[in-house]
Structure formats: structure tokens, C-alpha cells
Design an enzyme around this catalytic site. Structure first.
Site, PDB file in Angstrom:
ATOM      1  N   ARG A  64       0.857  -1.195   0.000  1.00 55.52           N
ATOM      2  CA  ARG A  64       0.000   0.000   0.000  1.00 55.52           C
ATOM      3  C   ARG A  64       0.892   1.244   0.000  1.00 55.52           C
ATOM      4  NH1 ARG A  64      -1.227   1.669   4.564  1.00 55.52           N
ATOM      5  NH2 ARG A  64      -2.024  -0.288   5.415  1.00 55.52           N
ATOM      6  N   TYR A 116     -16.719  16.270 -15.707  1.00 55.08           N
ATOM      7  CA  TYR A 116     -17.160  14.879 -15.652  1.00 55.08           C
ATOM      8  C   TYR A 116     -18.205  14.706 -14.535  1.00 55.08           C
ATOM      9  CZ  TYR A 116     -17.129   9.913 -14.629  1.00 55.08           C
ATOM     10  OH  TYR A 116     -17.515   8.638 -14.367  1.00 55.08           O
ATOM     11  N   ASP A 188      -7.393  18.820 -14.465  1.00 56.31           N
ATOM     12  CA  ASP A 188      -7.701  17.471 -14.923  1.00 56.31           C
ATOM     13  C   ASP A 188      -7.352  17.429 -16.411  1.00 56.31           C
ATOM     14  OD1 ASP A 188      -8.933  15.200 -15.955  1.00 56.31           O
ATOM     15  OD2 ASP A 188     -10.608  15.269 -14.541  1.00 56.31           O
ATOM     16  N   LYS A 213      -8.166   6.389 -19.464  1.00 56.38           N
ATOM     17  CA  LYS A 213      -8.535   6.840 -20.803  1.00 56.38           C
ATOM     18  C   LYS A 213      -7.340   6.752 -21.750  1.00 56.38           C
ATOM     19  CE  LYS A 213     -12.429   7.429 -18.791  1.00 56.38           C
ATOM     20  NZ  LYS A 213     -12.386   8.074 -17.537  1.00 56.38           N
TER      21      LYS A 213
HETATM   22  O1  P1T Z   1     -13.262   6.666 -14.257  1.00 57.17           O
HETATM   23  P1  P1T Z   1     -12.114   7.194 -13.479  1.00 57.17           P
HETATM   24  O2  P1T Z   1     -10.795   6.612 -13.842  1.00 57.17           O
HETATM   25  O3  P1T Z   1     -12.352   7.208 -11.999  1.00 57.17           O
HETATM   26  O4  P1T Z   1     -11.946   8.746 -13.906  1.00 57.17           O
HETATM   27  C1  P1T Z   1     -12.895   9.721 -13.601  1.00 57.17           C
HETATM   28  C2  P1T Z   1     -12.773  10.858 -14.565  1.00 57.17           C
HETATM   29  C3  P1T Z   1     -12.112  12.009 -14.187  1.00 57.17           C
HETATM   30  N1  P1T Z   1     -11.962  13.060 -15.036  1.00 57.17           N
HETATM   31  C4  P1T Z   1     -12.452  13.013 -16.284  1.00 57.17           C
HETATM   32  C5  P1T Z   1     -12.269  14.184 -17.189  1.00 57.17           C
HETATM   33  C6  P1T Z   1     -13.125  11.870 -16.730  1.00 57.17           C
HETATM   34  O5  P1T Z   1     -13.607  11.876 -17.987  1.00 57.17           O
HETATM   35  C7  P1T Z   1     -13.314  10.774 -15.848  1.00 57.17           C
HETATM   36  C8  P1T Z   1     -14.065   9.554 -16.254  1.00 57.17           C
HETATM   37  N2  P1T Z   1     -14.910   9.743 -17.360  1.00 57.17           N
HETATM   38  C9  P1T Z   1     -15.718   8.800 -17.926  1.00 57.17           C
HETATM   39  C10 P1T Z   1     -15.853   7.561 -17.463  1.00 57.17           C
HETATM   40  C11 P1T Z   1     -16.468   9.262 -19.104  1.00 57.17           C
HETATM   41  O6  P1T Z   1     -16.994   8.435 -19.883  1.00 57.17           O
HETATM   42  O7  P1T Z   1     -16.541  10.471 -19.308  1.00 57.17           O
END
Ligand code: P1T
Length: 397
Positions: A64, A116, A188, A213
Site C-alpha cells: 500500500r 465529468y 484534470d 482513458k
Molecule cells: O473513471 P475514473 O478513472 O475514476 O476517472 C474519472 C474521470 C475524471 N476526469 C475526467 C475528465 C473523466 O472523464 C473521468 C471519467 N470519465 C468517464 C468515465 C467518461 O466516460 O466520461
């Protein structure tokens, strides 16, 4: 004590200020594997590490706290974002969650108004009840933003381009405002990736990614990443990461590192395919509005030109008439694009924000932000562009 050891592990990566970006994606921050000369970082699938005497070990004691595969990824993202420190989390949202834990009840955070849906939910449904105050505003309008700043404002949180309205925020200009008022700027950078835009170089303090992504790039991992330069904030974030425990596993760290090695090549194709899809949508009579930073009439096209290398592969659009039934018909007919949440993988995806990624945002907020019933978001993949255009054309007509 733990912090300094962790930070020294971070300092072990190759000093790569001199490397070009396309070399960094492959070698940035990486160290030679000493055991057997493995070219890829081994997946250290272990929870713990042997100690020769109590408290005496090789720099790793419990996974961790530290894990060599995770460190390889943390060093990689630090290298790509021109940062001193990197941290990897179990998801993009857990990375944002760690950043929010830097603040205390009463602190105020100004954020992009369209972002998001999961980030919006984390802010409004979780952290609001612990006393953080969130103000959502169109951060394109700096005069408005300046008026919102109070002595309690501690963070400006920027998504750029935003999800799903593809608004572009001027990072350098917001950073000046933040510096003048002693406020942290967090960006972000999920939609742009460090290939297209490097927020720390533009004055941001913290950059965050849903590595799920474009960075991992193959729709097979959920992961979050942070990069930054300030040692004190890095120490706090490492402390939060270890204390709260939302770390990524070694296999996910490995897959993300593997994805990052082709980031530059994939991004070039995402961007050129994005442009071809945009050109098609532009001449399409049934399409009303298109949101893409490369569009000359996009409100911050010039800012995008200045701060991004290319315009990316994320495009949103609406159908004339704003009918949800058109969205259903369209998405059912697509054969190459898959109707799914997420973005940034090699395959093209189509998303309906109002019912999918942004369903957790109240309808009135969605509508205020332009997330209408017929808004569609495309994540343009790296398939042959002719097949993508053909697929869209058949489904639309
Ligand atoms: O899904 P995760 O890895 O927890 O990420 C969250 C997140 C944070 N910031 C942005 C700009 C994002 O697009 C996302 C996740 N977005 C999607 C799952 C989506 O389809 O837009």
C-alpha cells in the site's frame, strides 16, 4: 520517514529533462531492472517485502505504501508532465479524492461548471457534507472568476477541454490569477494528455489524469494519476495515499505503463481521425452544433491553438430538433462506434451524457451547461477514418 524514502524512490528514475517527449513515453523516469535485465518493468505482485532486521529493508516494506511497478508508473507520469513527483491511484476519481483531502472544512473550491459527472458527484454529494464549498462557474470568463475569489478560496479546479462540452480554459491566464491570490491550480488533463498539453509548464500546481482513458489507452484498466512539483504538497499527497489506501495494483500499473509507450503514436491518429470526423459532421445537415476545439468559431479556439499541440479526438454534437428519439435511432444503427461510457481507447465510442456519464448531475444543472437531450459525445478511435465516417453517415442518414 516513509515519505522521504518514497520520494527518494521517485528520484531514482533517469533524469530526463533532456529527452524529447516521444522518447520519454518509452524511457522517462525508468530505471534498469537489476535482477535479470528485464526490458519491461516486472509486475511485483506482492503485498509485502522481507526485512533483514526489524525496520531494515530494500526501500519497500508494504505494497500500500510502496510498490516497484507502481513507482515505475509514477516516475513515468512525472516525466511526461515535466514534474518532480508522480502518484498512481486506483481510479481517476480516487486521485481527485486525494487532492480534495488536502483541504479542510470551510475551504472554498472554484471549479469548471461543466465537468465529468463523477467529479461533480464527488464534489457535491460527498465533500460538500464535510464542509468544503464548491462554486461552479464558466472559467472562460476570468473577470467573473476573480469576483468569486474570497480569502477562503484554496483551489481552482479546471478540466480542459471539459467533459462533455469541450470548453477550453486558458491555463496560463487562470494560473496568473491563482498566483496573485495564493490559490492552488489543479488541472484534470484527461482529455488532452501530456502529449497535447502540459499544465504544470503553463503554471498549474497539480495535474491529474483518469489514466483509464488515453494514457492506458486500451479500455482495460481503471487508474488515476497525479503529477506535481511542490515537495510539501507531494508529501501530503503521499501521506493521504498511504493513509487512505486507494492505490492501483501492480498489474494495472504495468498495463498503464505499456499503454503509455505508444501514447504519442495513438494521439496523432486520434487527432487526425478527430479532424476527419469533424469535417464530416460539419457538412451534415442533420447536425446542429459541434463542439471541438479545432472549430474556428469555438469560443476558445485561439486558446486551444496556443496551449494544445493538436485538437484531440473528443467531439460532441447535437442533432437539429434536440430529440432523444434521434439519439436512440442513431446509436442503434452504429456498427463501428460502440455505445459505452469512457473514452480514449483505441476503439471509437459514442456516449449520451444526459443518460450515461452525466446522469448524476441534476437535470437543471445539465441543461444550464448545455448537456441537452440530443447531445452526443464521440471518442474517436484509431480505426481507419473512412470506416468511421461511413459508420456515422449510415447511422445519421
Ligand atoms: O473513471 P475514473 O478513472 O475514476 O476517472 C474519472 C474521470 C475524471 N476526469 C475526467 C475528465 C473523466 O472523464 C473521468 C471519467 N470519465 C468517464 C468515465 C467518461 O466516460 O466520461
Amino acid at each position: 520517514m516513509y515519505i522521504s524514502r518514497t520520494l527518494s524512490n521517485h528520484a531514482r528514475g533517469i533524469n530526463n529533462r533532456i529527452m524529447k517527449f516521444n522518447t520519454k513515453v518509452i524511457h522517462g523516469g525508468q530505471i534498469k531492472e537489476k535482477g535479470y535485465g528485464a526490458v519491461m518493468p516486472p509486475i511485483y505482485q506482492t503485498s509485502t517485502y522481507a526485512q533483514s532486521e526489524p525496520g531494515v529493508h530494500e526501500g519497500y516494506e508494504y505494497s500500500r505504501t510502496q510498490n516497484p511497478t507502481r513507482h515505475a508508473l509514477e516516475n513515468s507520469i512525472a516525466s511526461l508532465e515535466n514534474a518532480k513527483y508522480g502518484l498512481a491511484f486506483s481510479s481517476g476519481l480516487s486521485a481527485i479524492d486525494a487532492i480534495l483531502k488536502l483541504f479542510k472544512p470551510g475551504d472554498e473550491i472554484i471549479s469548471t461548471h461543466d465537468l465529468y459527472g463523477g467529479s461533480y458527484r464527488l464534489f457535491n454529494k460527498i465533500y460538500k457534507k464535510y464542509g468544503l464549498k464548491f462554486i461552479f462557474e464558466d472559467l472562460k470568463d476570468l473577470e467573473k472568476v476573480e469576483k468569486l475569489i474570497t480569502p477562503k478560496t484554496k483551489l481552482i479546479w479546471v478540466e480542459t477541454p471539459t467533459n462533455p462540452m469541450i470548453n477550453v480554459i486558458d491555463i496560463a491566464a487562470i494560473s496568473e490569477l491563482c498566483k496573485k491570490n495564493n490559490i492552488l491550480l489543479g488541472v484534470d488533463n484527461t482529455f488532452s494528455t501530456p502529449y497535447l498539453q502540459r499544465p504544470l509548464d503553463l503554471g498549474a500546481d497539480i495535474v491529474m489524469h483518469s489514466g483509464t482513458k488515453y494514457l492506458a489507452g486500451h479500455s482495460d484498466v481503471i487508474i488515476g494519476l497525479i503529477a506535481l512539483n511542490d515537495e510539501k504538497i507531494a508529501e501530503n499527497l503521499f501521506f493521504i495515499q498511504n493513509s487512505s489506501g486507494a492505490i492501483c495494483g501492480p498489474m494495472d500499473a504495468f498495463l498503464t505503463l505499456r499503454g503509455i509507450k505508444t501514447l504519442h503514436v495513438r494521439m496523432d491518429r486520434h487527432c487526425s481521425n478527430g479532424e476527419k470526423v469533424f469535417e464530416y459532421l460539419k457538412q451534415c445537415k442533420k447536425v446542429e452544433k459541434i463542439y471541438w476545439p479545432g472549430l474556428e468559431s469555438h469560443p476558445n479556439h485561439l486558446v486551444a491553438k496556443k496551449q494544445m499541440k493538436k485538437f484531440g479526438g473528443m467531439i460532441s454534437f447535437t442533432f437539429a430538433g434536440n430529440m432523444y428519439s434521434d439519439v436512440v435511432k442513431f446509436t442503434k444503427k452504429l456498427k463501428v462506434f460502440t455505445l459505452a461510457e469512457s473514452l480514449g481507447g483505441v476503439e471509437s465510442l459514442v456516449n449520451h451524457p444526459a443518460t450515461m456519464t452525466h446522469a448524476s448531475m441534476p437535470k437543471k444543472d445539465r441543461e444550464r451547461n448545455g448537456i441537452t437531450e440530443s447531445l452526443i459525445r464521440l471518442s474517436v478511435g484509431i480505426e481507419d477514418s473512412a470506416d468511421l465516417v461511413n459508420d456515422l453517415d449510415k447511422a445519421i442518414n
